[in-house]
Write an enzyme that holds these catalytic residues in place. Structure first.
Site, PDB file in Angstrom:
ATOM      1  N   GLY A 322       7.014   1.231 -21.273  1.00  0.00           N
ATOM      2  CA  GLY A 322       6.261   1.245 -20.021  1.00  0.00           C
ATOM      3  C   GLY A 322       4.802   0.900 -20.239  1.00  0.00           C
ATOM      4  O   GLY A 322       4.366   0.592 -21.356  1.00  0.00           O
ATOM      5  N   LYS A 398       7.526   7.103 -11.804  1.00  0.00           N
ATOM      6  CA  LYS A 398       6.170   7.323 -11.295  1.00  0.00           C
ATOM      7  C   LYS A 398       5.894   6.754  -9.909  1.00  0.00           C
ATOM      8  O   LYS A 398       4.863   7.060  -9.317  1.00  0.00           O
ATOM      9  CB  LYS A 398       5.160   6.724 -12.274  1.00  0.00           C
ATOM     10  CG  LYS A 398       5.246   5.208 -12.392  1.00  0.00           C
ATOM     11  CD  LYS A 398       4.182   4.667 -13.319  1.00  0.00           C
ATOM     12  CE  LYS A 398       4.202   3.145 -13.359  1.00  0.00           C
ATOM     13  NZ  LYS A 398       3.139   2.596 -14.207  1.00  0.00           N
ATOM     14  N   LYS A 440      -1.503  13.236  -9.654  1.00  0.00           N
ATOM     15  CA  LYS A 440      -0.630  13.505  -8.499  1.00  0.00           C
ATOM     16  C   LYS A 440       0.102  14.835  -8.634  1.00  0.00           C
ATOM     17  O   LYS A 440       0.719  15.311  -7.679  1.00  0.00           O
ATOM     18  CB  LYS A 440       0.360  12.356  -8.323  1.00  0.00           C
ATOM     19  CG  LYS A 440      -0.302  11.053  -7.888  1.00  0.00           C
ATOM     20  CD  LYS A 440       0.688   9.912  -7.795  1.00  0.00           C
ATOM     21  CE  LYS A 440       0.003   8.654  -7.260  1.00  0.00           C
ATOM     22  NZ  LYS A 440      -1.118   8.198  -8.109  1.00  0.00           N
ATOM     23  N   GLY A 482      -4.043  -2.236 -13.831  1.00  0.00           N
ATOM     24  CA  GLY A 482      -3.124  -3.263 -14.287  1.00  0.00           C
ATOM     25  C   GLY A 482      -1.776  -2.765 -14.738  1.00  0.00           C
ATOM     26  O   GLY A 482      -0.962  -3.554 -15.224  1.00  0.00           O
ATOM     27  N   THR A 504      -3.180   0.736   2.687  1.00  0.00           N
ATOM     28  CA  THR A 504      -2.498   1.774   3.481  1.00  0.00           C
ATOM     29  C   THR A 504      -3.438   2.501   4.434  1.00  0.00           C
ATOM     30  O   THR A 504      -3.027   2.932   5.513  1.00  0.00           O
ATOM     31  CB  THR A 504      -1.830   2.797   2.555  1.00  0.00           C
ATOM     32  OG1 THR A 504      -2.805   3.362   1.683  1.00  0.00           O
ATOM     33  CG2 THR A 504      -0.746   2.130   1.716  1.00  0.00           C
ATOM     34  N   GLU A 575       2.119   9.846   0.268  1.00  0.00           N
ATOM     35  CA  GLU A 575       0.795   9.418  -0.181  1.00  0.00           C
ATOM     36  C   GLU A 575      -0.290  10.216   0.520  1.00  0.00           C
ATOM     37  O   GLU A 575      -0.198  10.516   1.706  1.00  0.00           O
ATOM     38  CB  GLU A 575       0.611   7.924   0.113  1.00  0.00           C
ATOM     39  CG  GLU A 575      -0.630   7.319  -0.501  1.00  0.00           C
ATOM     40  CD  GLU A 575      -0.673   5.817  -0.317  1.00  0.00           C
ATOM     41  OE1 GLU A 575      -1.022   5.117  -1.284  1.00  0.00           O
ATOM     42  OE2 GLU A 575      -0.352   5.334   0.784  1.00  0.00           O
TER      43      GLU A 575
END
Length: 654
Positions: A322, A398, A440, A482, A504, A575
């Site tokens: 990842g 994620k 988060k 990135g 958003t 979110e």
């Protein structure tokens, strides 16, 4: 008329071929340089004899012209060898080369005079007249220096004409300092460079007709935009080049705004001394990136301490294909571990990191495993085989909206997978277990964040158990620039398609750091931890995503809202507008690294967490409704309040 143009094109083409031929040549061997110098000496003596012929100052006829020339040139040859005057590169001659020639010539003159006097003491005549020797010394020195000057200037002229190729980008270099002047010199000295400096741009110099390396220094301190517009027209400039860390982020943003408004591009580069090789120029000079315009400071870590800590260790990196995991693998591979195991369940990215290690670290003892961290038997077999000393656990799901729609998979990977690995780390005596978490997880508003918070709680509770020697260390940070699925590549793709760029919410902000910096801090925190800590990284100032979108459009040479529309599409599932780095009730303490703080966190009962995780695992593996899983997750994590999600109703009824 047409015939004249044809002839001109013919000669221009031949001149171009000749120029490329000369510029592409390697340096002359030393024996060739020495041979040329000796030929010049013969020529110089011939001229001196011709000038003194039929005068009272000419040499006697004791020896013939040929014999005298051999004697004199032989002495000069010995002096050339003694002072190594031929060792320099003619087209790059410096004062040192001229000094060597002068010393060789003076030595030749003195040796010849002494030898001449000695011969006269045994005979009746001198071999050379003193004027013959003096004139020869002067002429030979002048011709030898003239050769070097003419070759150097011719080479410089050919390079200059090559640099004026229409295919080169004409740039002005920002700033007048040793750094910017050094960069200009590097560009000018390389005829193959794709960039041509045409001037320096100063915000303070107000001198007229001021030049450096024959490049004008242009003043731009009154009305920057108008000045840049005039410079662009008068000098046919295509862009501005920013050098190293000479400007703050705010100043870079100002230059970018003004340059783009007059149709100029903005490039940035590191300093030439940081290039691994000169051919890196084309890659190190690149259009300004959004990363350059974020108000953040470069993070430095103690590489020596990290290297000493990891050298000779058996290391496992989960999620090693990842964004974070692969960068961890690249950095760890440089630090000479005893063995590096890279584990991931994504086939293609894992193949990519395998090829990278094979090509870039052929001596590294490594192995890649295509495996899932939720497969307990598979994980047990790998731990049993390698007996890891350090585990970097980066494997996780994620993407917030995706996990919001598929909570079972998020719980399996992020919670059950972490639990499996942590238990095995204790069983097989790992020294350290470093878990990659996220901001988060702080007051989570979605399943992904809540699952990472549950994983944090488990490893913290595990640390408190008696006889646990493994150090469990958690690192918590925000978005990485990135990375897969991050906003920057998403915006780039939208801009490439012609828009619209979708944001958003107009007020949404996020913390950012580069992948490289994040992984450096993970490795640094791993060396600092005593067990049970949550290390929080200083992410700098939060960035407004709408501002980022506008800057990225400008960096693409386009105008936001004109060439590329920006649409506000509403918050995604789970979110929230602002991310946090600390849970209510948590505080931080400083560490020896200014960018790493250790969070003072609340303790959790191990048995209670295990009971809740057992139920969560059963629910995740059942065919029941998703809401029962989320209800249990909310019971485990009281601060978990869903936002913009179908699970928000569970908070209303609680």
């Amino acid at each position: 008329m047409r015939r004249g143009k044809t002839i001109q094109r013919f000669f221009n083409k031949r001149y171009g071929l000749f120029r490329r031929f000369v510029l592409d040549q390697r340096f002359l061997p030393r024996w060739v340089v020495l041979s040329i110098d000796l030929a010049i000496c013969v020529f110089s003596y011939t001229v001196s004899v011709f000038l003194l012929a039929d005068t009272s100052l000419q040499s006697n006829d004791v020896f013939s012209f040929f014999q005298r020339a051999v004697i004199l040139v032989s002495i000069h040859l010995i002096c050339f060898v003694l002072f190594r005057s031929y060792s320099g590169i003619i087209r790059h001659s410096t004062f040192t080369d001229v000094y060597r020639l002068a010393m060789a010539t003076v030595a030749m003159f003195l040796i010849s005079m002494i030898g001449n006097s000695a011969y006269k003491s045994f005979g009746s005549h001198e071999i050379f007249s003193w004027m013959d020797l003096l004139l020869y010394a002067i002429l030979s020195f002048i011709f030898l220096v003239a050769l070097r000057v003419s070759v150097k200037e011719s080479y410089r002229f050919l390079k200059a004409t090559a640099a004026q190729s229409s295919s080169k980008k004409r740039l002005i270099i920002f700033g007048v300092s040793d750094k910017s002047i050094g960069l200009a010199q590097s560009l000018i000295s390389d005829p193959t460079a794709p960039y041509q400096p045409v001037a320096f741009l100063s915000m303070s110099e107000k001198r007229n007709n001021f030049k450096i390396m024959n490049l004008p220094v242009l003043n731009c301190c009154d009305d920057i935009e108008d000045d840049l517009r005039d410079i662009r027209v008068n000098f046919n400039v295509e862009g501005v080049l920013l050098v190293g860390d000479m400007l703050s982020v705010v100043e870079k943003n100002q230059i970018m705004e003004h340059a783009f408004s007059v149709g100029m591009e903005v490039y940035s580069t590191s300093l030439p001394e940081r290039w691994e090789k000169h051919s890196d120029m084309e890659f190190k000079i690149a259009p300004l990136q959004i990363e350059d315009l974020l108000e953040r400071h470069v993070i430095e870590t103690d590489i020596k301490l990290i290297s000493e800590d990891l050298r000779g260790k058996n290391i496992l990196v989960t999620g090693g294909a990842g964004s974070i995991g692969s960068e961890l693998v690249r950095q760890i591979a440089e630090l000479e571990p005893k063995r590096l195991i890279v584990l991931d369940n994504a086939e293609s990215p894992l193949h990519g990191i395998d090829l990278y290690l094979k090509n870039n670290h052929p001596q590294l003892n490594y192995q890649v495993y295509l495996a899932d961290v939720t497969n307990k038997d598979r994980m047990k077999g790998i731990f049993d085989k390698y007996r890891f000393e350090i585990v970097y656990h980066a494997a996780a799901y994620k993407h917030v909206p995706m996990i919001e729609r598929h909570p079972r998979e998020g719980i399996r990977a992020n919670i059950i997978g972490t639990r499996t690995l942590a238990d095995l780390a204790i069983k097989y005596g790992c020294e350290r277990f470093v878990m990659i978490s996220t901001d988060k997880a702080v007051n989570p508003s979605n399943v992904m964040g809540a699952s990472k918070r549950a994983a944090e709680m488990y490893v913290q509770a595990l640390q408190k158990r008696p006889n646990v020697k493994t150090k469990f260390i958690t690192t918590r940070f925000g978005n990485v620039l990135g990375s897969n699925g991050s906003v920057i590549p998403f915006f780039k793709e939208q801009i490439k398609r012609g828009g619209p760029v979708t944001v958003t919410h107009k007020d949404i902000t996020r913390y950012f750091m580069t992948i490289k910096e994040a992984c450096q801090l993970v490795l640094q925190a791993g060396t600092m931890g005593h067990g049970g800590e949550i290390f929080v990284f200083d992410m700098g100032k939060p960035v407004k995503i709408l501002d980022m979108a506008e800057r990225m459009i400008k960096l693409s040479g386009l105008r936001p809202y004109v060439d590329i529309p920006i649409e506000i599409v509403g918050l995604r599932e789970g979110e929230k507008l602002y991310e946090e780095l600390l849970i209510d009730g948590e505080t931080t303490l400083p560490t020896f690294h200014p960018k790493i703080m250790v969070g003072r966190v609340m303790d959790h009962d191990y048995d209670e967490i295990c009971s809740s995780l057992d139920e969560l695992e059963k629910l995740a593996n059942s065919i029941g409704k998703k809401k029962f899983i989320i209800q249990k997750l909310k019971c485990l994590i009281p601060e978990y309040v869903s936002q913009n999600s179908e699970f928000s109703q569970l908070d209303e009824h609680s």
